[in-house]
Design a protein around this motif. Sequence first.
Motif, PDB file in Angstrom:
ATOM      1  N   VAL A 104       0.851  -1.199   0.000  1.00  0.00           N
ATOM      2  CA  VAL A 104       0.000   0.000   0.000  1.00  0.00           C
ATOM      3  C   VAL A 104       0.887   1.249   0.000  1.00  0.00           C
ATOM      4  O   VAL A 104       0.630   2.201  -0.738  1.00  0.00           O
ATOM      5  CB  VAL A 104      -0.979  -0.013   1.198  1.00  0.00           C
ATOM      6  CG1 VAL A 104      -1.658   1.334   1.372  1.00  0.00           C
ATOM      7  CG2 VAL A 104      -2.012  -1.119   1.021  1.00  0.00           C
ATOM      8  N   LYS A 105       1.962   1.237   0.784  1.00  0.00           N
ATOM      9  CA  LYS A 105       2.905   2.366   0.791  1.00  0.00           C
ATOM     10  C   LYS A 105       3.535   2.539  -0.588  1.00  0.00           C
ATOM     11  O   LYS A 105       3.722   3.665  -1.065  1.00  0.00           O
ATOM     12  CB  LYS A 105       4.000   2.157   1.841  1.00  0.00           C
ATOM     13  CG  LYS A 105       3.524   2.329   3.258  1.00  0.00           C
ATOM     14  CD  LYS A 105       4.657   2.057   4.237  1.00  0.00           C
ATOM     15  CE  LYS A 105       4.144   2.042   5.670  1.00  0.00           C
ATOM     16  NZ  LYS A 105       5.202   1.649   6.617  1.00  0.00           N
ATOM     17  N   ALA A 107       2.193   1.714  -3.450  1.00  0.00           N
ATOM     18  CA  ALA A 107       1.164   2.263  -4.337  1.00  0.00           C
ATOM     19  C   ALA A 107       0.976   3.754  -4.072  1.00  0.00           C
ATOM     20  O   ALA A 107       0.798   4.542  -5.011  1.00  0.00           O
ATOM     21  CB  ALA A 107      -0.150   1.514  -4.141  1.00  0.00           C
ATOM     22  N   GLN A 108       1.035   4.161  -2.812  1.00  0.00           N
ATOM     23  CA  GLN A 108       0.899   5.574  -2.478  1.00  0.00           C
ATOM     24  C   GLN A 108       2.084   6.385  -3.001  1.00  0.00           C
ATOM     25  O   GLN A 108       1.964   7.574  -3.227  1.00  0.00           O
ATOM     26  CB  GLN A 108       0.746   5.746  -0.964  1.00  0.00           C
ATOM     27  CG  GLN A 108      -0.582   5.221  -0.451  1.00  0.00           C
ATOM     28  CD  GLN A 108      -0.648   5.144   1.066  1.00  0.00           C
ATOM     29  OE1 GLN A 108       0.361   5.202   1.764  1.00  0.00           O
ATOM     30  NE2 GLN A 108      -1.869   4.994   1.586  1.00  0.00           N
ATOM     31  N   LYS A 112       2.756   0.724  -9.401  1.00  0.00           N
ATOM     32  CA  LYS A 112       1.614  -0.134  -9.723  1.00  0.00           C
ATOM     33  C   LYS A 112       1.731  -1.441  -8.960  1.00  0.00           C
ATOM     34  O   LYS A 112       2.836  -1.891  -8.641  1.00  0.00           O
ATOM     35  CB  LYS A 112       1.562  -0.434 -11.220  1.00  0.00           C
ATOM     36  CG  LYS A 112       0.945   0.663 -12.031  1.00  0.00           C
ATOM     37  CD  LYS A 112       0.431   0.072 -13.336  1.00  0.00           C
ATOM     38  CE  LYS A 112      -0.462   1.073 -13.998  1.00  0.00           C
ATOM     39  NZ  LYS A 112      -1.815   0.696 -14.040  1.00  0.00           N
ATOM     40  N   LEU A 113       0.598  -2.061  -8.689  1.00  0.00           N
ATOM     41  CA  LEU A 113       0.548  -3.355  -8.026  1.00  0.00           C
ATOM     42  C   LEU A 113       0.041  -4.400  -9.016  1.00  0.00           C
ATOM     43  O   LEU A 113      -0.983  -4.192  -9.661  1.00  0.00           O
ATOM     44  CB  LEU A 113      -0.373  -3.309  -6.812  1.00  0.00           C
ATOM     45  CG  LEU A 113      -0.050  -2.259  -5.745  1.00  0.00           C
ATOM     46  CD1 LEU A 113      -1.064  -2.308  -4.623  1.00  0.00           C
ATOM     47  CD2 LEU A 113       1.344  -2.467  -5.207  1.00  0.00           C
ATOM     48  N   ARG A 140      -7.865  -7.729  -4.530  1.00  0.00           N
ATOM     49  CA  ARG A 140      -8.041  -6.376  -5.081  1.00  0.00           C
ATOM     50  C   ARG A 140      -8.957  -5.548  -4.185  1.00  0.00           C
ATOM     51  O   ARG A 140      -8.672  -4.381  -3.889  1.00  0.00           O
ATOM     52  CB  ARG A 140      -8.625  -6.447  -6.496  1.00  0.00           C
ATOM     53  CG  ARG A 140      -8.822  -5.043  -7.103  1.00  0.00           C
ATOM     54  CD  ARG A 140      -9.868  -4.996  -8.176  1.00  0.00           C
ATOM     55  NE  ARG A 140     -11.159  -5.388  -7.618  1.00  0.00           N
ATOM     56  CZ  ARG A 140     -12.229  -5.627  -8.362  1.00  0.00           C
ATOM     57  NH1 ARG A 140     -12.157  -5.553  -9.667  1.00  0.00           N
ATOM     58  NH2 ARG A 140     -13.365  -5.959  -7.802  1.00  0.00           N
ATOM     59  N   LEU A 143      -7.169  -4.346  -1.197  1.00  0.00           N
ATOM     60  CA  LEU A 143      -6.284  -3.224  -1.529  1.00  0.00           C
ATOM     61  C   LEU A 143      -7.079  -1.932  -1.664  1.00  0.00           C
ATOM     62  O   LEU A 143      -6.656  -0.882  -1.171  1.00  0.00           O
ATOM     63  CB  LEU A 143      -5.518  -3.507  -2.824  1.00  0.00           C
ATOM     64  CG  LEU A 143      -4.400  -4.528  -2.725  1.00  0.00           C
ATOM     65  CD1 LEU A 143      -3.916  -4.932  -4.105  1.00  0.00           C
ATOM     66  CD2 LEU A 143      -3.247  -3.967  -1.903  1.00  0.00           C
ATOM     67  N   LYS A 144      -8.220  -1.994  -2.331  1.00  0.00           N
ATOM     68  CA  LYS A 144      -9.061  -0.804  -2.488  1.00  0.00           C
ATOM     69  C   LYS A 144      -9.554  -0.316  -1.127  1.00  0.00           C
ATOM     70  O   LYS A 144      -9.585   0.892  -0.872  1.00  0.00           O
ATOM     71  CB  LYS A 144     -10.231  -1.103  -3.427  1.00  0.00           C
ATOM     72  CG  LYS A 144      -9.786  -1.219  -4.878  1.00  0.00           C
ATOM     73  CD  LYS A 144     -10.853  -1.738  -5.819  1.00  0.00           C
ATOM     74  CE  LYS A 144     -12.133  -0.955  -5.802  1.00  0.00           C
ATOM     75  NZ  LYS A 144     -13.122  -1.463  -6.786  1.00  0.00           N
ATOM     76  N   VAL A 148      -5.925   2.034  -1.916  1.00  0.00           N
ATOM     77  CA  VAL A 148      -5.219   1.995  -3.192  1.00  0.00           C
ATOM     78  C   VAL A 148      -6.232   2.254  -4.315  1.00  0.00           C
ATOM     79  O   VAL A 148      -7.296   1.644  -4.350  1.00  0.00           O
ATOM     80  CB  VAL A 148      -4.523   0.631  -3.409  1.00  0.00           C
ATOM     81  CG1 VAL A 148      -3.860   0.569  -4.779  1.00  0.00           C
ATOM     82  CG2 VAL A 148      -3.510   0.376  -2.312  1.00  0.00           C
ATOM     83  N   GLN A 152      -4.180   1.885 -10.059  1.00  0.00           N
ATOM     84  CA  GLN A 152      -2.834   1.414  -9.713  1.00  0.00           C
ATOM     85  C   GLN A 152      -2.763  -0.102  -9.560  1.00  0.00           C
ATOM     86  O   GLN A 152      -1.715  -0.653  -9.272  1.00  0.00           O
ATOM     87  CB  GLN A 152      -2.358   2.071  -8.420  1.00  0.00           C
ATOM     88  CG  GLN A 152      -2.059   3.545  -8.594  1.00  0.00           C
ATOM     89  CD  GLN A 152      -1.567   4.125  -7.293  1.00  0.00           C
ATOM     90  OE1 GLN A 152      -2.362   4.522  -6.448  1.00  0.00           O
ATOM     91  NE2 GLN A 152      -0.261   4.141  -7.148  1.00  0.00           N
ATOM     92  N   ILE A 153      -3.894  -0.777  -9.757  1.00  0.00           N
ATOM     93  CA  ILE A 153      -3.959  -2.228  -9.582  1.00  0.00           C
ATOM     94  C   ILE A 153      -4.140  -2.890 -10.939  1.00  0.00           C
ATOM     95  O   ILE A 153      -5.037  -2.544 -11.696  1.00  0.00           O
ATOM     96  CB  ILE A 153      -5.127  -2.623  -8.654  1.00  0.00           C
ATOM     97  CG1 ILE A 153      -4.988  -1.955  -7.285  1.00  0.00           C
ATOM     98  CG2 ILE A 153      -5.217  -4.139  -8.520  1.00  0.00           C
ATOM     99  CD1 ILE A 153      -6.204  -2.117  -6.394  1.00  0.00           C
TER     100      ILE A 153
END
Length: 178
Positions: A104-105, A107-108, A112-113, A140, A143-144, A148, A152-153
């Motif tokens: 998550v960090k 992605a921030q 991209k993941l 997913r 993550l959302k 995120v 980015q996923i």
Amino acid sequence: MVSQDDDSQQRVALFLVFGLVALVVAAVLFFGVNIGRAGKSAAAPAAQVTAPLAAASEPATPSVAQAASDAASVTVEQGVVKFYFASGKADLAAGASEALADVVKGAQAGRKLLISGFHDASGNAEKNAELAKQRALAVRDALKAAGVAEAQIELKKPEQLTGGGSDAEARRVEISLQ
């Protein structure tokens, strides 16, 4: 001087004592193993993120070895988050949000993941692929929920695991930073 009757009585007594000790040890081992198995199968994760469950083609009656590895879990290995799923399920293991912290960090920070799902070759290939997809969607969604952005996923098409991998390896989803 000791008579032969005393020797034979001592032998019988020793035989009975050793037999009783062996019986107690066997009972302790038997009950200890069975109670340990019952405790593992009865233990349920405190909090689970759930996703729609597709019909599974994975075996309904797993072997004893499979049952030991059939619990949902999550690991982080060299920056890759690996979610392992129970047979026929798409429920994330407890502790999923803690394991996602680093990705998550990332992605921030603008990375991209990539989410990759896997399934085995046994049973119905379409059902296995659909279950792998449901598992990837559950990851997913987690993550959302962690903040995120969907842009980015990237979801990769589920891959069939071939070779000598374990059943747990076939029931996994991986997240890697790109």
